[in-house]
Scaffold this active site. Sequence first.
Site, PDB file in Angstrom:
ATOM      1  N   CYS A 256       0.876  -1.182   0.000  1.00 43.85           N
ATOM      2  CA  CYS A 256       0.000   0.000   0.000  1.00 43.85           C
ATOM      3  C   CYS A 256       0.906   1.224   0.000  1.00 43.85           C
ATOM      4  O   CYS A 256       1.924   1.240  -0.708  1.00 43.85           O
ATOM      5  CB  CYS A 256      -0.970  -0.023   1.179  1.00 43.85           C
ATOM      6  SG  CYS A 256      -0.226  -0.186   2.813  1.00 43.85           S
ATOM      7  N   THR A 257       0.582   2.269   0.746  1.00 40.85           N
ATOM      8  CA  THR A 257       1.415   3.473   0.731  1.00 40.85           C
ATOM      9  C   THR A 257       2.513   3.411   1.776  1.00 40.85           C
ATOM     10  O   THR A 257       3.686   3.609   1.475  1.00 40.85           O
ATOM     11  CB  THR A 257       0.548   4.732   0.934  1.00 40.85           C
ATOM     12  OG1 THR A 257      -0.312   4.890  -0.200  1.00 40.85           O
ATOM     13  CG2 THR A 257       1.400   5.974   1.058  1.00 40.85           C
TER      14      THR A 257
END
Length: 361
Positions: A256-257
């Site tokens: 993800c981030t």
Amino acid sequence: MNKATLSATVLVAALALGLPFAPVATATERHLPRPADQHRSGQAIPFTEATVTAGADGSFSLAWKAEGVKRVEIHANGRIVARGGATGRAVVTGLPPADRQWFRFQADRGQGLRLADRLVRLSGTVNLRDAGGYRTENGQWVRMGEVYRSDALDRLTAEDQAKLRRLGVQTVFDLRTADERSKNPDNVPAGADYVVADVFAGSGAFQVMPKTPAEAERMMIDAEKAMVSGDGGKKAYGQVLAGIRADDARSVLFHCTAGKDRTGWSNAALLTALGVPKDTVMADYLASNTYRKAANDALLGHLPPQQAAVYKPLLDVRPEYLASGYAEVDAKYGSFDRYLDDALGLDHRDLKRLKKDLLIG
């Protein structure tokens, strides 16, 4: 900033990743095939603990415990680099540079273990880790070099991408939202399959930033629950587990981030499905606090104290966050096996195949 199109955890993590990081040197060792004995099943592994930790000076700290053995040898680069008894520690120096330095732990009986430091050091990431190297409740071990978890890949350099290719990463699952993907598209290794598995797809939640630390903590707990029982989460994590099960000949990476929340539940679900104890899964989840500490501290250090106090719960991973995910599983599905089957589409036969592919011993 009082509105966001992303969840608060995504927004603040993106800010953290916007800070500059010093590059880390990479090397040239190619991804190694599985040793032949790692295909065999039914041969017990005597090691109850075994770890490899890389030092900043190029050294490697090794530690192990093996039940009922007299001698342990550890091999690297075709030679013995450490010896000891049933319990031991060693520091190894002077090894040549490598993309990942692999060590083979071998006792005088039973099956051996092939391990490396869990962190994969790249210039463009701070939280790219191997999902393997953990012992299950029944004494098997999760293979290393098969599944990786990471923060965002948009800052990967050409050298980073080449290193991931050499490590065998050929499938990348992107757990981020459409807005994140548009603003910071992945730099995936050439030839790798790129799969969107948006955990929060279709969700209208988490659009207002919290005003107090308590609100921030509640937001993180609610986000964890949505990962488990939200339609986007069920579809995304089902994609990831199905992809890992189907792609047993190649390495898989999901991210993800910040590599801590959506990625954290993805890895927790995988390890729990494989039979890794929950306290071990929790330790792996909380390790993001260590790997992301410098980036998080830098971000919080640039904020006014009151704002930093609100943001800190968004940057952290905390036991109560992951615990809320497990609680949501129990509340909505009754058991983890039911969650795997009903929510993620991983039935008994699929789970058996996943374990066959990823477990040794």
